[in-house]
Scaffold this motif. Sequence first.
Motif, PDB file in Angstrom:
ATOM      1  N   ALA A  99       0.813  -1.215   0.000  1.00 38.54           N
ATOM      2  CA  ALA A  99       0.000   0.000   0.000  1.00 38.54           C
ATOM      3  C   ALA A  99       0.843   1.260   0.000  1.00 38.54           C
ATOM      4  CB  ALA A  99      -0.929   0.001   1.215  1.00 38.54           C
ATOM      5  N   THR A 100       2.127   1.128   0.354  1.00 45.40           N
ATOM      6  CA  THR A 100       3.019   2.290   0.393  1.00 45.40           C
ATOM      7  C   THR A 100       3.858   2.421  -0.869  1.00 45.40           C
ATOM      8  OG1 THR A 100       4.855   1.100   1.456  1.00 45.40           O
ATOM      9  CG2 THR A 100       3.172   2.058   2.900  1.00 45.40           C
ATOM     10  N   MET A 101       3.585   1.626  -1.906  1.00 42.93           N
ATOM     11  CA  MET A 101       4.411   1.603  -3.107  1.00 42.93           C
ATOM     12  C   MET A 101       3.615   1.952  -4.356  1.00 42.93           C
ATOM     13  SD  MET A 101       6.720  -1.842  -2.677  1.00 42.93           S
ATOM     14  CE  MET A 101       7.279  -1.649  -4.392  1.00 42.93           C
ATOM     15  N   ALA A 102       4.312   2.501  -5.328  1.00 39.57           N
ATOM     16  CA  ALA A 102       3.796   2.640  -6.696  1.00 39.57           C
ATOM     17  C   ALA A 102       4.961   2.367  -7.630  1.00 39.57           C
ATOM     18  CB  ALA A 102       3.221   4.027  -6.939  1.00 39.57           C
ATOM     19  N   MET A 103       4.739   1.512  -8.613  1.00 38.91           N
ATOM     20  CA  MET A 103       5.810   1.075  -9.508  1.00 38.91           C
ATOM     21  C   MET A 103       5.590   1.671 -10.893  1.00 38.91           C
ATOM     22  SD  MET A 103       7.220  -2.805  -9.710  1.00 38.91           S
ATOM     23  CE  MET A 103       8.811  -3.154 -10.471  1.00 38.91           C
ATOM     24  N   SER A 104       6.685   2.026 -11.554  1.00 32.10           N
ATOM     25  CA  SER A 104       6.573   2.774 -12.810  1.00 32.10           C
ATOM     26  C   SER A 104       7.532   2.255 -13.864  1.00 32.10           C
ATOM     27  CB  SER A 104       6.878   4.255 -12.561  1.00 32.10           C
ATOM     28  OG  SER A 104       8.249   4.408 -12.217  1.00 32.10           O
ATOM     29  N   ASN A 105       7.327   2.754 -15.073  1.00 31.63           N
ATOM     30  CA  ASN A 105       8.199   2.455 -16.203  1.00 31.63           C
ATOM     31  C   ASN A 105       9.379   3.425 -16.176  1.00 31.63           C
ATOM     32  OD1 ASN A 105       8.708   2.836 -19.496  1.00 31.63           O
ATOM     33  ND2 ASN A 105       8.258   0.763 -18.847  1.00 31.63           N
ATOM     34  N   GLY A 106      10.267   3.230 -15.199  1.00 33.52           N
ATOM     35  CA  GLY A 106      11.416   4.115 -15.032  1.00 33.52           C
ATOM     36  C   GLY A 106      11.133   5.204 -14.011  1.00 33.52           C
ATOM     37  N   SER A 107      12.162   5.614 -13.287  1.00 30.50           N
ATOM     38  CA  SER A 107      11.973   6.640 -12.256  1.00 30.50           C
ATOM     39  C   SER A 107      11.593   7.987 -12.857  1.00 30.50           C
ATOM     40  CB  SER A 107      13.250   6.784 -11.418  1.00 30.50           C
ATOM     41  OG  SER A 107      14.362   7.111 -12.230  1.00 30.50           O
ATOM     42  N   THR A 108      11.978   8.243 -14.098  1.00 33.75           N
ATOM     43  CA  THR A 108      11.619   9.530 -14.701  1.00 33.75           C
ATOM     44  C   THR A 108      10.113   9.642 -14.950  1.00 33.75           C
ATOM     45  OG1 THR A 108      12.200   8.621 -16.875  1.00 33.75           O
ATOM     46  CG2 THR A 108      13.859   9.967 -15.773  1.00 33.75           C
ATOM     47  N   GLU A 109       9.438   8.506 -15.126  1.00 33.39           N
ATOM     48  CA  GLU A 109       7.980   8.554 -15.233  1.00 33.39           C
ATOM     49  C   GLU A 109       7.387   9.069 -13.926  1.00 33.39           C
ATOM     50  OE1 GLU A 109       4.674   5.703 -17.138  1.00 33.39           O
ATOM     51  OE2 GLU A 109       5.622   4.815 -15.370  1.00 33.39           O
ATOM     52  N   LEU A 110       7.938   8.634 -12.810  1.00 32.77           N
ATOM     53  CA  LEU A 110       7.457   9.104 -11.515  1.00 32.77           C
ATOM     54  C   LEU A 110       7.760  10.582 -11.303  1.00 32.77           C
ATOM     55  CD1 LEU A 110       8.419   6.040  -9.308  1.00 32.77           C
ATOM     56  CD2 LEU A 110       6.107   6.802  -9.868  1.00 32.77           C
ATOM     57  N   ILE A 111       8.943  11.025 -11.732  1.00 36.41           N
ATOM     58  CA  ILE A 111       9.272  12.451 -11.617  1.00 36.41           C
ATOM     59  C   ILE A 111       8.257  13.287 -12.399  1.00 36.41           C
ATOM     60  CG2 ILE A 111      10.982  14.223 -12.206  1.00 36.41           C
ATOM     61  CD1 ILE A 111      13.152  12.103 -11.685  1.00 36.41           C
ATOM     62  N   THR A 112       7.912  12.823 -13.590  1.00 35.46           N
ATOM     63  CA  THR A 112       6.938  13.535 -14.427  1.00 35.46           C
ATOM     64  C   THR A 112       5.596  13.648 -13.719  1.00 35.46           C
ATOM     65  OG1 THR A 112       8.019  12.782 -16.452  1.00 35.46           O
ATOM     66  CG2 THR A 112       5.746  13.537 -16.640  1.00 35.46           C
ATOM     67  N   TRP A 113       5.099  12.538 -13.170  1.00 33.54           N
ATOM     68  CA  TRP A 113       3.785  12.558 -12.530  1.00 33.54           C
ATOM     69  C   TRP A 113       3.812  13.279 -11.184  1.00 33.54           C
ATOM     70  CZ3 TRP A 113      -0.442  12.392 -14.945  1.00 33.54           C
ATOM     71  CH2 TRP A 113      -0.559  11.654 -16.128  1.00 33.54           C
ATOM     72  N   MET A 114       4.922  13.223 -10.460  1.00 32.84           N
ATOM     73  CA  MET A 114       5.037  14.025  -9.234  1.00 32.84           C
ATOM     74  C   MET A 114       4.865  15.504  -9.558  1.00 32.84           C
ATOM     75  SD  MET A 114       8.110  12.529  -6.887  1.00 32.84           S
ATOM     76  CE  MET A 114       8.642  10.877  -7.227  1.00 32.84           C
ATOM     77  N   ASP A 115       5.505  15.926 -10.628  1.00 33.66           N
ATOM     78  CA  ASP A 115       5.410  17.325 -11.045  1.00 33.66           C
ATOM     79  C   ASP A 115       3.964  17.696 -11.347  1.00 33.66           C
ATOM     80  OD1 ASP A 115       6.173  19.913 -12.104  1.00 33.66           O
ATOM     81  OD2 ASP A 115       5.995  19.029 -14.098  1.00 33.66           O
TER      82      ASP A 115
END
Length: 383
Positions: A80-96
């Motif tokens: 429940a504390t995780m989200a997995m992505s297609n590369g860490s840069t995908e997460l940076i994009t969505w965090m923004d």
Amino acid sequence: MDAGLFQQTAHSPSYFELARRLGDGGRQLVDFCIPCNPYFPTPEMFDELSRNLEAVLKFYPSDADTIAAQLARVLGLNPATMAMSNGSTELITWMDHLWFTESVAIPIPTFGRWTDQPMETGKRVDMFPLREIDGFRLNVDHYLRFIRARRSKVAVLCNPNNPDGGYLPRREVIRFMDELADLDLVVIDESFIDFVDAERDPSVAMDAAIRPNVVVLKSLGKNFGLHGIRFGYLVANPGLAGTMRRTLPKWNLNSLAETVVYMLAEHGAEYRESLRLLARDRYTMGMHLAQLPELTVYSSQANFLLVKLSAAIDGTELRDYLISRHQLFIRECGNKLGMSNRFVRLVVRPQQDVARLVSAMHAYSHPQWEDELALRRNAARSA
């Protein structure tokens, strides 16, 4: 070497693009540019992947929640504390897009997407310069005062930092998070944390999971030497992690990523051994490079070393020389904010590759050495 290849973005060209440009010489290319783990996966693991390649490529993967749940079991985390992505840069994009509302503070130099992504979407980026005179070390108190003075809404801290490999002790990162509990978001980028040997259990991921505004970013590609798979994940409290999971596509991970995640449970010992070998190589590589009087080598806890070149050496010319004459690919840092082409980043590699790099860099500074190197290479081919 086509200089335009390195001027297209703030990042280096891919290994494949560079190898294609080099033609036959690309087959001998040694990559000191892209941070990777040369000891993992093991040859036996690659053999296993090869045997399963047809099925991996032919069939759909499981959904992201299924794959993330397996990774959570391997890592001992609450899914429940995780989200997995297609590369860490995908997460940076969505965090923004999700959480960066007005402004973000970030020390520089650092990984380029932390400055580029929010600037591309019109956010104010408050850049806190790390000083060469301090060895690019981050002073937490100075950074906190900067964040308050700028009234930044989001703060980012990369630990270890890229490109210098500077590391903050875990207690300092926890203090940083607690001091900024009123911000919209605090991001701790731990893409290279597994390479740290300065203290045991350096990650703050478990601490982030119980805080209201902290996200820890992880990059499996960098740790496991599998950049081509493109997978990363974040750890945060269930509310933040759930928001990210609902935002990401349900099938954003590929079958190769799923296969590797399920293999990890059986190969933890091999992974830990790879980290031990890399720490050993980081020390010996730093010692060998420091013997060249033209170089200043900075201490690192990541899987790369930042090196400053003497005033007589142009980093761009050195990069092109090493590629074209010796098939060695390095990261010249002239297009990194807060740096110049007097700096290069060198990925930690096994001893035989480092010996080749040191000889080539010596040859660049001492042209008469080039002829002797050529004779040695020809003699080796004839033997």
